[in-house]
Design an enzyme around this catalytic site. Structure first.
Site, mmCIF file in Angstrom:
data_model
loop_
_atom_site.group_PDB
_atom_site.id
_atom_site.type_symbol
_atom_site.label_atom_id
_atom_site.label_comp_id
_atom_site.label_asym_id
_atom_site.label_seq_id
_atom_site.Cartn_x
_atom_site.Cartn_y
_atom_site.Cartn_z
ATOM 1 N N ALA A 37 -21.070 21.334 -3.134
ATOM 2 C CA ALA A 37 -21.851 22.201 -4.028
ATOM 3 C C ALA A 37 -20.946 23.244 -4.679
ATOM 4 O O ALA A 37 -21.049 23.519 -5.883
ATOM 5 C CB ALA A 37 -22.966 22.879 -3.246
ATOM 6 N N GLN A 38 -20.022 23.795 -3.892
ATOM 7 C CA GLN A 38 -19.091 24.780 -4.461
ATOM 8 C C GLN A 38 -18.203 24.128 -5.527
ATOM 9 O O GLN A 38 -17.920 24.707 -6.572
ATOM 10 C CB GLN A 38 -18.224 25.387 -3.342
ATOM 11 C CG GLN A 38 -19.008 26.371 -2.480
ATOM 12 C CD GLN A 38 -18.228 26.751 -1.229
ATOM 13 O OE1 GLN A 38 -17.666 25.901 -0.548
ATOM 14 N NE2 GLN A 38 -18.194 28.041 -0.920
ATOM 15 N N LEU A 86 5.724 -9.822 -3.880
ATOM 16 C CA LEU A 86 6.513 -9.823 -2.654
ATOM 17 C C LEU A 86 6.570 -11.220 -2.072
ATOM 18 O O LEU A 86 5.616 -11.974 -2.175
ATOM 19 C CB LEU A 86 5.850 -8.911 -1.616
ATOM 20 C CG LEU A 86 5.851 -7.419 -1.899
ATOM 21 C CD1 LEU A 86 4.906 -6.709 -0.945
ATOM 22 C CD2 LEU A 86 7.260 -6.875 -1.756
ATOM 23 N N GLU A 123 4.948 -0.184 5.653
ATOM 24 C CA GLU A 123 3.702 0.275 5.023
ATOM 25 C C GLU A 123 2.611 -0.750 5.250
ATOM 26 O O GLU A 123 2.881 -1.886 5.613
ATOM 27 C CB GLU A 123 3.902 0.373 3.493
ATOM 28 C CG GLU A 123 4.938 1.342 3.068
ATOM 29 C CD GLU A 123 5.317 1.164 1.594
ATOM 30 O OE1 GLU A 123 4.655 0.391 0.871
ATOM 31 O OE2 GLU A 123 6.289 1.803 1.193
ATOM 32 N N LYS A 125 -0.101 -3.385 3.822
ATOM 33 C CA LYS A 125 -0.282 -4.187 2.611
ATOM 34 C C LYS A 125 -1.755 -4.088 2.224
ATOM 35 O O LYS A 125 -2.617 -4.732 2.816
ATOM 36 C CB LYS A 125 0.121 -5.640 2.828
ATOM 37 C CG LYS A 125 0.037 -6.439 1.546
ATOM 38 C CD LYS A 125 0.822 -7.716 1.624
ATOM 39 C CE LYS A 125 0.983 -8.405 0.281
ATOM 40 N NZ LYS A 125 -0.224 -8.552 -0.492
ATOM 41 N N LYS A 302 10.158 -2.489 3.653
ATOM 42 C CA LYS A 302 11.067 -2.292 2.516
ATOM 43 C C LYS A 302 12.343 -1.633 3.023
ATOM 44 O O LYS A 302 12.256 -0.653 3.784
ATOM 45 C CB LYS A 302 10.425 -1.378 1.469
ATOM 46 C CG LYS A 302 9.146 -1.942 0.888
ATOM 47 C CD LYS A 302 8.419 -0.951 -0.008
ATOM 48 C CE LYS A 302 7.141 -1.594 -0.531
ATOM 49 N NZ LYS A 302 6.265 -0.632 -1.210
ATOM 50 N N CYS A 423 -23.490 -41.912 -11.419
ATOM 51 C CA CYS A 423 -23.814 -42.955 -12.406
ATOM 52 C C CYS A 423 -24.114 -44.310 -11.778
ATOM 53 O O CYS A 423 -24.486 -45.246 -12.476
ATOM 54 C CB CYS A 423 -22.682 -43.093 -13.417
ATOM 55 S SG CYS A 423 -21.221 -43.888 -12.738
ATOM 56 N N CYS A 444 -19.803 -42.474 -16.846
ATOM 57 C CA CYS A 444 -20.279 -41.600 -15.767
ATOM 58 C C CYS A 444 -20.417 -40.162 -16.287
ATOM 59 O O CYS A 444 -19.452 -39.574 -16.781
ATOM 60 C CB CYS A 444 -19.280 -41.648 -14.620
ATOM 61 S SG CYS A 444 -19.681 -40.527 -13.278
HETATM 62 S S1 IVH Z 1 5.380 -3.321 -3.191
HETATM 63 C C1 IVH Z 1 8.476 -5.062 -5.810
HETATM 64 N N1 IVH Z 1 3.845 -2.305 -1.328
HETATM 65 O O1 IVH Z 1 1.070 -6.842 -2.807
HETATM 66 C C2 IVH Z 1 7.387 -5.045 -4.846
HETATM 67 N N2 IVH Z 1 2.952 -4.027 -2.690
HETATM 68 O O2 IVH Z 1 2.589 -9.420 -3.116
HETATM 69 C C3 IVH Z 1 6.106 -4.622 -5.422
HETATM 70 N N3 IVH Z 1 0.628 -4.606 -2.206
HETATM 71 O O3 IVH Z 1 1.267 -6.995 -6.276
HETATM 72 C C4 IVH Z 1 5.011 -4.455 -4.469
HETATM 73 N N4 IVH Z 1 0.339 -3.142 -0.598
HETATM 74 O O4 IVH Z 1 -0.630 -5.641 -5.243
HETATM 75 C C5 IVH Z 1 3.945 -3.208 -2.312
HETATM 76 N N5 IVH Z 1 2.603 -1.296 0.333
HETATM 77 C C6 IVH Z 1 2.695 -2.178 -0.649
HETATM 78 C C7 IVH Z 1 1.617 -3.014 -1.023
HETATM 79 C C8 IVH Z 1 1.793 -3.946 -2.050
HETATM 80 C C9 IVH Z 1 -0.233 -4.085 -1.324
HETATM 81 C C10 IVH Z 1 0.314 -5.709 -3.129
HETATM 82 C C11 IVH Z 1 0.582 -5.449 -4.574
HETATM 83 C C12 IVH Z 1 1.555 -6.485 -5.018
HETATM 84 C C13 IVH Z 1 1.411 -7.532 -3.975
HETATM 85 C C14 IVH Z 1 2.731 -8.227 -3.782
#
Ligand code: IVH
Length: 680
Positions: A37-38, A86, A123, A125, A302, A423, A444
């Site tokens: 609300a704020q 990837l 990270e 995915k 990575k 057919c 067909c």
């Molecule tokens: S890096 C050069 N990091 O996965 C690398 N991609 O298969 C570019 N994705 O098209 C991607 N989580 O849609 C990267 N932590 C992450 C990701 C990620 C999901 C997806 C992204 C990409 C696909 C690659």
């Protein structure tokens, strides 16, 4: 904007900053400082001020997220830096191999001591859609989907509506161009709520959060997107230029910088060392996966140091310095209720499993492919069995195996039909084929429908708007027996089909009319001759120059065409020997279809040379490279023979490269081709 020393202008600026701070706290830090609300009150205040001074409104004001009228289509945007994908890994051995490639590469480059382990940033995915968002002088300028990696769709207006995407970068010292990359997705909870709302309103419900996110982002009306609970998480970048400070040295520090600029990062990030560290992260994420707010389909590793990333570079369309470690395909068990058969364009009969509906990998599956008769026997699948069904990513679901211990006494074996279910013609199975076929040909209706759909497809006659539903009706009504009948349809007739207004009917008739002017190669491809794909059709068109010449070609002459061997020439001869095929072609010419030979190119740099493209090229798709070669007067073929002048090999080139080496054919890479084309 011009800084005004007007107290009201200053108040407006302060309000905007205050709102941006709360957007950050809410969406990025996930730690709101004030109540909803704020927040609404602050926004309301800003709207009031802006209404009094419309000349002070700037596109990066928090009030300006939704704007603009619906689009009629998305424009395309060329990515300044290609958006790559990837490589995938599924097993521990794949990760060991990845680490070894990286370690060897870095030792060779002198970036790693003998005893050192490589540092990786781990990270999640995220299972959404990749997006690139470009900021110019700190202000959001464009956003595009990944598309084919080179060009994507311009979804700027939609991306602006996502509250966690800053309209302006935070901080003082900013690059003049900055492209953030990341994933747009929908949280599971938000997805469930959205579907409930959609259902209550009688609107489309989405099969899973990813489809909901994709459907919402690809809305032509940004006002609809604005109502959808989309989120953005950053994990990479494209072009960064005009920056006076040095860039961070590691991937982890880049992410930390993105967070300072105002971008949300996904949770569960970790910097680890070596295979052990990566696998430990994988196991950890597997454990917490179910409690994450959004869906993931694996984790990503990575190489952390950017200098090391750069030294490793790229293979085909994926970086050598990163890999996606995917979770296993989802498998569930359900009951096999029956096996039906489907008839394809060439008459191929595919057995399809009808299943008790089951939720797997985010969607409800009710049928799955069983490939062919032999496959059913090999797996010993019987009707009434409880079966394991697997779905990996977007792949068609398949029946993996039965659970014989649960087999009921009345389970039945599948018996292949002897007559076509559509057919009634006999079903044949040639001794050397795994597939059974309906012998009805274009008699067909199923084959007729499929062959018309094929002829209308993008690479053939490219008739926009002629999809499955319409073709079904046209054939079932008895209005279209052969391809040529399409050209006899009137707007009035088409308006008689289900859900067809005058406008759509006119568009369809225009699209059909337009397809009369067609390249000869496309028309040949459209005929759907077995074994004649796009490339062969192109070779045939450029060799024979006219439909008549092709129809009259002897076996001997056909074999002179680069692509054509005995199987293909046999198939072409059989096709043209059939009276009704000859009639269809005569009829097509009669209704005004005018095949034209591609204009001979003025540029004949590559004339007389035949190229074979194989593997994944670093920047061009094979189609693009093929087009450039043909524009320069060269020929492109699909198979390597002694007649081949050059094989252009990219990454993961397999048997064609092997054959080129055996035959002593020149092998070149994309760079060399580029030079031959005079493009570098
Ligand atoms: S890096 C050069 N990091 O996965 C690398 N991609 O298969 C570019 N994705 O098209 C991607 N989580 O849609 C990267 N932590 C992450 C990701 C990620 C999901 C997806 C992204 C990409 C696909 C690659």
């Amino acid at each position: 904007m011009v800084i005004k020393h007007d107290p009201e202008a200053q108040a407006l600026q302060a309000l905007r900053n205050e709102i941006r701070k709360h957007d950050q706290a809410y969406y990025v830090q996930d730690a709101p400082l004030i109540s909803d609300a704020q927040y609404d009150a602050l926004m309301h205040e800003l709207q009031k001020l802006e209404a009094a001074h419309p000349e002070w409104i700037t596109p990066d004001s928090p009030t300006q997220r939704v704007g603009g009228a619906p689009l009629s289509s998305f424009a395309s945007i060329r990515h300044a830096v290609p958006m790559l994908s990837l490589g995938n890994a599924f097993e521990e051995a794949d990760i060991t191999a990845f680490d070894k490639r990286v370690t060897d590469g870095l030792r060779d480059a002198g970036l790693l001591g003998l005893a050192d382990m490589v540092e990786y940033n781990c990270e999640l995915k995220l299972d959404g859609l990749a997006i690139g968002i470009r900021y110019e002088n700190g202000v959001l300028a464009h956003a595009a989907t990944r598309g084919d990696g080179q060009t994507g769709e311009d979804v700027t207006s939609n991306i602006r509506t996502i509250a966690s995407v800053p309209l302006r970068l935070q901080g003082e010292n900013l690059p003049s161009v900055f492209e953030i990359r990341g994933e747009v997705l929908m949280n599971r909870q938000d997805f469930i709520k959205l579907n409930q709302q959609q259902d209550a309103r009688g609107e489309k419900v989405f099969v899973n959060p990813r489809n909901a996110a994709a459907g919402s982002l690809r809305q032509l009306d940004p006002r609809i997107t604005a109502k959808r609970p989309l989120r953005f998480f950053a994990y990479g970048w494209g072009e960064i230029s005009g920056f006076t400070s040095p860039l961070p040295l590691t991937h982890a520090d880049m992410l930390a910088w993105f967070s300072q600029l105002g971008f949300p990062l996904a949770q569960e990030r970790r910097v680890v060392k070596g295979v052990h560290g990566m696998l430990e992260f994988y196991r950890h994420v597997s454990r917490v996966r179910a409690s994450l707010p959004y869906e993931i389909d694996g984790v990503v590793y990575k190489v952390n140091h950017l200098a090391a990333q750069q030294a490793l570079g790229f293979v085909s369309r994926a970086p050598r310095f990163a890999v996606a470690h995917k979770f296993p395909a989802k498998e569930v068990s359900t009951k096999l209720l029956g096996i039906e058969v489907q008839v394809g364009r060439t008459g191929a009969i595919t057995p399809v499993a009808r299943l008790q509906p089951v939720f797997v990998g985010g969607v409800t599956v009710t049928n799955a492919t069983l490939h062919n008769e032999d496959e059913i026997r090999r797996k010993d699948v019987r009707i009434g069995d409880t079966v394991i069904v697997r779905r990996a990513g977007d792949v068609i679901p398949e029946v993996v195996r039965p659970l014989p211990e649960l087999r009921p006494a009345d389970a039945r074996e599948f018996v292949m039909v002897t007559a076509c279910p559509v057919c009634g013609s006999a079903i044949e199975r040639l001794p050397d084929e795994a597939v059974s076929r309906c012998s009805g040909g274009l008699f067909c209706a199923a084959q007729r429908k499929q062959s018309i759909l094929h002829a209308a497809s993008r690479k053939a006659l490219d008739i926009e708007g002629l999809g499955e539903k319409i073709v079904d009706q046209l054939v079932d009504q008895g209005w279209v027996h052969s391809l040529a009948d399409l050209y006899r349809l009137s707007v009035e007739k088409i308006m008689g089909l289900e859900r067809m207004g005058r406008k759509s009917a006119e568009n369809l008739v225009n699209a059909i009319e337009k397809s009369k002017q067609v390249e000869l190669s496309r028309l040949i491809y459209a005929l759907g001759i077995r074994h004649v794909g796009e490339t062969t059709a192109r070779d045939l068109a450029s060799y024979f120059g006219s439909m008549t010449a092709l129809m009259q070609a002897s076996e001997e002459e056909l074999l002179k065409v680069t692509e054509v061997g005995p199987v293909v020439s046999g198939s072409i001869r059989r096709f043209f020997a059939e009276q009704h095929n000859q009639d269809v072609i005569a009829d097509l010419l009669q209704v005004g279809v005018q095949p034209k030979q591609l204009e001979k190119s003025q540029n004949d740099t590559l004339a007389g040379n035949t190229f074979v493209l194989t593997g994944t090229l670093p920047t061009w798709s094979r189609e693009e490279a093929g087009k450039l070669i043909m524009e320069a007067g060269g020929k492109v073929s699909g198979s390597v023979s002694k007649k081949t002048s050059y094989v252009v090999a990219g990454d993961d080139a397999g048997s064609k490269l092997e054959k080129a080496r055996q035959l002593g054919v020149n092998v070149i890479d994309e760079d060399q081709l580029r030079r031959m084309l005079g493009l570098s």
